[in-house]
Enzyme design. Structure first.
Site, PDB file in Angstrom:
ATOM      1  N   LYS A 191       0.838  -1.198   0.000  1.00 31.13           N
ATOM      2  CA  LYS A 191       0.000   0.000   0.000  1.00 31.13           C
ATOM      3  C   LYS A 191       0.871   1.245   0.000  1.00 31.13           C
ATOM      4  O   LYS A 191       2.023   1.224   0.419  1.00 31.13           O
ATOM      5  CB  LYS A 191      -0.950   0.016   1.187  1.00 31.13           C
ATOM      6  CG  LYS A 191      -0.312   0.281   2.531  1.00 31.13           C
ATOM      7  CD  LYS A 191      -1.391   0.359   3.612  1.00 31.13           C
ATOM      8  CE  LYS A 191      -0.786   0.624   4.970  1.00 31.13           C
ATOM      9  NZ  LYS A 191      -1.834   0.861   5.970  1.00 31.13           N
ATOM     10  N   SER A 231      -9.290   4.660 -14.152  1.00 33.09           N
ATOM     11  CA  SER A 231      -8.103   4.183 -13.450  1.00 33.09           C
ATOM     12  C   SER A 231      -7.520   5.224 -12.500  1.00 33.09           C
ATOM     13  O   SER A 231      -8.088   6.287 -12.270  1.00 33.09           O
ATOM     14  CB  SER A 231      -7.025   3.717 -14.433  1.00 33.09           C
ATOM     15  OG  SER A 231      -6.488   4.836 -15.118  1.00 33.09           O
ATOM     16  N   TYR A 262      -8.026   0.240 -11.431  1.00 33.12           N
ATOM     17  CA  TYR A 262      -6.750  -0.366 -11.808  1.00 33.12           C
ATOM     18  C   TYR A 262      -5.710   0.731 -11.952  1.00 33.12           C
ATOM     19  O   TYR A 262      -6.024   1.906 -12.127  1.00 33.12           O
ATOM     20  CB  TYR A 262      -6.875  -1.186 -13.092  1.00 33.12           C
ATOM     21  CG  TYR A 262      -7.252  -0.367 -14.302  1.00 33.12           C
ATOM     22  CD1 TYR A 262      -6.272   0.132 -15.162  1.00 33.12           C
ATOM     23  CD2 TYR A 262      -8.583  -0.089 -14.585  1.00 33.12           C
ATOM     24  CE1 TYR A 262      -6.626   0.892 -16.270  1.00 33.12           C
ATOM     25  CE2 TYR A 262      -8.944   0.661 -15.684  1.00 33.12           C
ATOM     26  CZ  TYR A 262      -7.959   1.153 -16.524  1.00 33.12           C
ATOM     27  OH  TYR A 262      -8.301   1.916 -17.609  1.00 33.12           O
TER      28      TYR A 262
END
Length: 144
Positions: free
Chosen positions: A12, A28, A61
């Site tokens: 992360k 995205s 994404y």
């Protein structure tokens, strides 16, 4: 019979600053590849993005932006939930067989206000038998 799997958060980018939100893009999140490398996140893979300012959470994404740009840009419909300057957390997951989760390492990339890397923490997932041990307790751990 196949072994059960679980979603595992392997990397992360924590408390990054949104640099832009582009509604008229196909979709995205655009991310500086320096940050992607540090977190182990590959382009075109799914991530969850959380807006710390308003609590919005979405899946999208990743696409790669220019290196060393610090870019974190929400594109397309996601731009409705993020504004320039918001703090966000980008989390990547993988499907892992349950037996392979203990001992697996998750990375947290910590950045400054310009999305430059301050530190990268690695956390090893304990075995079920080791839950409750003091060294595994991360309660009230503050990330600034």
């Amino acid at each position: 019979m196949m072994e059960a799997t679980r979603d595992y958060m392997y990397g992360k980018i924590h408390r990054c600053t949104v640099t832009d939100a582009e509604l008229h893009y196909v979709g995205s999140i655009t991310v500086d590849p320096v940050l992607l490398k540090a977190a182990g996140i590959l382009p075109h893979t799914r991530v969850d993005v959380v807006n710390i300012a308003n609590g919005a959470r979405l899946s999208t994404y990743v696409i790669e932006g220019p290196p060393d740009s610090g870019v974190i840009c929400l594109n397309g419909a996601a731009a409705h939930h993020f504004s320039k300057g918001d703090l966000a957390i980008i989390m990547a997951y993988e499907q892992v067989p349950v037996s392979q989760i203990p001992g697996r390492t998750s990375r947290a990339v910590h950045v400054d206000g310009q999305n430059r890397i301050l530190s990268v923490d690695s956390h090893v997932t304990p075995r079920l038998e080791d839950l409750g041990l003091p060294e595994n307790n991360r309660y009230a751990q503050v990330f600034i």
